[in-house]
Design an enzyme around this catalytic site. Structure first.
Site, PDB file in Angstrom:
ATOM      1  N   SER A  17       0.834  -1.197   0.000  1.00 16.14           N
ATOM      2  CA  SER A  17       0.000   0.000   0.000  1.00 16.14           C
ATOM      3  C   SER A  17       0.869   1.246   0.000  1.00 16.14           C
ATOM      4  CB  SER A  17      -0.874  -0.019   1.254  1.00 16.14           C
ATOM      5  OG  SER A  17      -1.460   1.244   1.468  1.00 16.14           O
TER       6      SER A  17
ATOM      7  N   TYR B 194      -2.748   6.079  -4.655  1.00 20.20           N
ATOM      8  CA  TYR B 194      -3.902   6.971  -4.796  1.00 20.20           C
ATOM      9  C   TYR B 194      -3.499   8.152  -5.684  1.00 20.20           C
ATOM     10  CZ  TYR B 194      -5.865   4.456  -0.771  1.00 20.20           C
ATOM     11  OH  TYR B 194      -6.362   3.491   0.081  1.00 20.20           O
TER      12      TYR B 194
ATOM     13  N   THR C  47      -6.184   2.728  -6.692  1.00 19.19           N
ATOM     14  CA  THR C  47      -7.447   2.511  -5.973  1.00 19.19           C
ATOM     15  C   THR C  47      -8.411   3.641  -6.292  1.00 19.19           C
ATOM     16  OG1 THR C  47      -6.368   1.254  -4.248  1.00 19.19           O
ATOM     17  CG2 THR C  47      -8.472   2.258  -3.674  1.00 19.19           C
TER      18      THR C  47
ATOM     19  N   LYS D 250      -8.413  -0.644  -8.983  1.00 14.20           N
ATOM     20  CA  LYS D 250      -8.928  -1.423  -7.846  1.00 14.20           C
ATOM     21  C   LYS D 250     -10.118  -0.695  -7.249  1.00 14.20           C
ATOM     22  CE  LYS D 250      -7.408  -3.231  -3.343  1.00 14.20           C
ATOM     23  NZ  LYS D 250      -8.197  -2.425  -2.425  1.00 14.20           N
TER      24      LYS D 250
ATOM     25  N   HIS E  84     -13.509  -2.361  -1.214  1.00 19.73           N
ATOM     26  CA  HIS E  84     -12.553  -2.036  -0.157  1.00 19.73           C
ATOM     27  C   HIS E  84     -12.908  -2.788   1.137  1.00 19.73           C
ATOM     28  CE1 HIS E  84      -9.394   1.245  -0.032  1.00 19.73           C
ATOM     29  NE2 HIS E  84      -9.309   0.814   1.203  1.00 19.73           N
TER      30      HIS E  84
HETATM   31  C1  LIG Z   1      -7.036  -2.869   7.588  1.00 18.56           C
HETATM   32  C2  LIG Z   1      -7.221  -2.697   6.109  1.00 18.56           C
HETATM   33  C3  LIG Z   1      -6.442  -1.759   5.434  1.00 18.56           C
HETATM   34  C4  LIG Z   1      -6.587  -1.585   4.050  1.00 18.56           C
HETATM   35  N1  LIG Z   1      -5.771  -0.705   3.398  1.00 18.56           N
HETATM   36  C5  LIG Z   1      -5.902  -0.557   2.052  1.00 18.56           C
HETATM   37  C6  LIG Z   1      -5.058   0.351   1.346  1.00 18.56           C
HETATM   38  O1  LIG Z   1      -4.183   1.000   1.903  1.00 18.56           O
HETATM   39  N2  LIG Z   1      -5.257   0.471   0.006  1.00 18.56           N
HETATM   40  C7  LIG Z   1      -6.196  -0.247  -0.679  1.00 18.56           C
HETATM   41  O2  LIG Z   1      -6.345  -0.090  -1.893  1.00 18.56           O
HETATM   42  N3  LIG Z   1      -7.004  -1.116  -0.027  1.00 18.56           N
HETATM   43  C8  LIG Z   1      -6.866  -1.285   1.302  1.00 18.56           C
HETATM   44  N4  LIG Z   1      -7.687  -2.187   1.965  1.00 18.56           N
HETATM   45  C9  LIG Z   1      -8.649  -3.006   1.184  1.00 18.56           C
HETATM   46  C10 LIG Z   1      -8.038  -4.338   0.756  1.00 18.56           C
HETATM   47  O3  LIG Z   1      -7.031  -4.166  -0.215  1.00 18.56           O
HETATM   48  C11 LIG Z   1      -9.102  -5.273   0.147  1.00 18.56           C
HETATM   49  O4  LIG Z   1      -9.769  -4.601  -0.895  1.00 18.56           O
HETATM   50  C12 LIG Z   1     -10.119  -5.744   1.203  1.00 18.56           C
HETATM   51  O5  LIG Z   1      -9.502  -5.960   2.437  1.00 18.56           O
HETATM   52  C13 LIG Z   1     -10.796  -7.022   0.730  1.00 18.56           C
HETATM   53  O6  LIG Z   1     -11.766  -7.426   1.641  1.00 18.56           O
HETATM   54  P1  LIG Z   1     -11.517  -8.546   2.767  1.00 18.56           P
HETATM   55  O7  LIG Z   1     -10.756  -7.898   3.874  1.00 18.56           O
HETATM   56  O8  LIG Z   1     -12.892  -8.945   3.146  1.00 18.56           O
HETATM   57  O9  LIG Z   1     -10.717  -9.673   2.112  1.00 18.56           O
HETATM   58  C14 LIG Z   1      -7.551  -2.358   3.343  1.00 18.56           C
HETATM   59  C15 LIG Z   1      -8.330  -3.298   4.043  1.00 18.56           C
HETATM   60  C16 LIG Z   1      -8.173  -3.477   5.400  1.00 18.56           C
HETATM   61  C17 LIG Z   1      -9.006  -4.506   6.105  1.00 18.56           C
END
Ligand SMILES: Cc1cc2nc3c(=O)[nH]c(=O)nc-3n(C[C@H](O)[C@H](O)[C@H](O)COP(=O)(O)O)c2cc1C
Length: 381
Positions: free
Chosen positions: A109, A132, A158, A254, A278
């Site tokens: 990330s 981003y 994203t 994404k 997300h």
């Molecule tokens: C704690 C946390 C932090 C996340 N940080 C980012 C991020 O920095 N950038 C991003 O594109 N998605 C982020 N996501 C989304 C994940 O990439 C992903 O889309 C999502 O966790 C998928 O769902 P799931 O947790 O049910 O598998 C984050 C998700 C979580 C749970």
């Protein structure tokens, strides 16, 4: 409860809950508004049944896929997530090491806590770098250049976070970076001394993807302000087309959900799209990616690599998404809870369990390679 007692997502989640200060657990576990979409993401898999074929000779099963130009030994990858060294002091290093061991891709990330360069140099498996779009166009160009020089294989922009989601658990605990905890939030840290000791005795917290641009150490820019002040809500398809041209390689969006957007992604030269909400953390009430997958695959699946993430907790969830036509799927909390529970050992155990579940599921479905998974073997309730 110990690591060897963790057999599935729920066990790891429980161990993470016991080990983490409450505000950090809630940051990972929480989602937007009423968390309806978060729950639906997993529930959507339960409305779809598998119809197996038998007696097909399944002694060896090949789980490999090629997605975004990368050959992966497994059909799932670790989706990029923020702040991993806050969850366990090994952070991104643990996730990248485990992903390498299993021959799959790991996401980094732009809010990651270990630099993309270090991760690229140390671990030999493909890296997806997630970023981003900033108001400062120079910063966008610099980020692309930096990823190019680092040797990142796949870029992911994203697009579902044009503004921050309403995460009420975080509002309640005061979770923000830098911390501005409520009194109740502070007490939660006080009762988890092992976490605090590990956090304080390892290298200081930083965001190396952004450190030249955002001074977290000096406490001038919080993550909240990063989203509200530095990211550009006026971003359009034209802006992204320019980034895709600049990158000139594997580039995916994404957080895209509609057929119209999937078509635009092809027009501007993207090589992949990730259906995602997300993990339910942005627009509550938005559709589960698995529910939306067939429509997207039918519309564009022959022209662009379609991936999805959200709610995946079991090997059979992966099999269902691949049967509909996803090229690969991402997991988020599925590896984050194991990371929080036990660092690299935890992530390795979780990835190993997912691999075993997919392999077992394939055998029980009568399939020896991912390409044999098809919609004929699915029925909806
Ligand atoms: C704690 C946390 C932090 C996340 N940080 C980012 C991020 O920095 N950038 C991003 O594109 N998605 C982020 N996501 C989304 C994940 O990439 C992903 O889309 C999502 O966790 C998928 O769902 P799931 O947790 O049910 O598998 C984050 C998700 C979580 C749970």
């Amino acid at each position: 409860m110990r690591l060897q007692h963790c057999h599935n997502f729920h066990d790891f989640r429980e161990l993470a809950r016991r080990r983490l200060p409450g505000p950090i657990f809630d940051y990972i576990d929480g989602a937007a508004d009423d968390e309806v979409t978060y729950r639906r993401n997993t529930a959507s898999f339960e409305r779809c049944d598998l119809v197996p074929n038998v007696l097909r000779g399944v002694e060896t099963v090949d789980l490999s896929v090629t997605v975004m130009g990368q050959k992966l030994a497994l059909p799932f990858y670790c989706s990029p997530t923020a702040l991993q060294r806050l969850f366990h002091h090994q952070g991104e290093r643990a996730v990248a090491a485990a992903a390498s061991q299993y021959g799959t891709m790991f996401g980094v990330s732009s809010l990651g806590t270990v630099s993309m360069e270090e991760l690229r140099q140390t671990y030999a498996t493909p890296q997806m770098y997630q970023f981003y779009f900033h108001k400062d166009r120079g910063l966008n160009r610099a980020m692309i250049q930096r990823a190019k020089e680092a040797g990142v294989e796949v870029m992911a922009l994203t697009v579902d976070s044009i503004t921050g989601g309403n995460r009420e658990r975080d509002l309640r605990t005061g979770f923000t970076i830098p911390f501005r905890l409520t009194l109740a939030g502070m007490l939660q840290f006080a009762i988890k001394p092992m976490w605090a000791l590990n956090y304080l005795t390892h290298e200081g917290f930083k965001l190396p993807q952004l450190d030249e641009h955002v001074d977290m150490g000096g406490r001038t820019v919080s993550i909240e302000r990063y989203f509200t002040e530095m990211l550009d809500p006026s971003m359009t398809w034209d802006n992204v087309a320019e980034l895709v041209r600049d990158w000139n390689g594997q580039f995916c969006l994404k957080g895209l959900m509609s057929v119209a957007d999937a078509r635009r992604a092809i027009e501007i030269g993207c090589t992949g799209i990730i259906l995602s909400n997300h993990g339910g953390r942005q627009l509550d009430g938005s559709r589960a990616p698995f529910d939306q997958l067939a429509e997207i695959v039918d519309a564009v699946g022959d022209r662009i690599d379609v991936m999805m993430d959200g709610g995946i907790q079991r090997g059979t969830h992966v099999l269902k998404a691949l049967s509909v036509g996803a090229k690969a799927v991402g997991v988020g909390r599925y590896y984050l809870f194991p990371l929080a529970a036990a660092g690299q050992r935890g992530v390795e155990r979780a990835l190993g369990q997912m691999r075993a579940e997919i392999e077992r599921g394939m055998k029980l479905m009568g399939c020896t390679s991912i390409t044999q998974l098809a919609r004929d073997n699915l029925r909806y309730r």
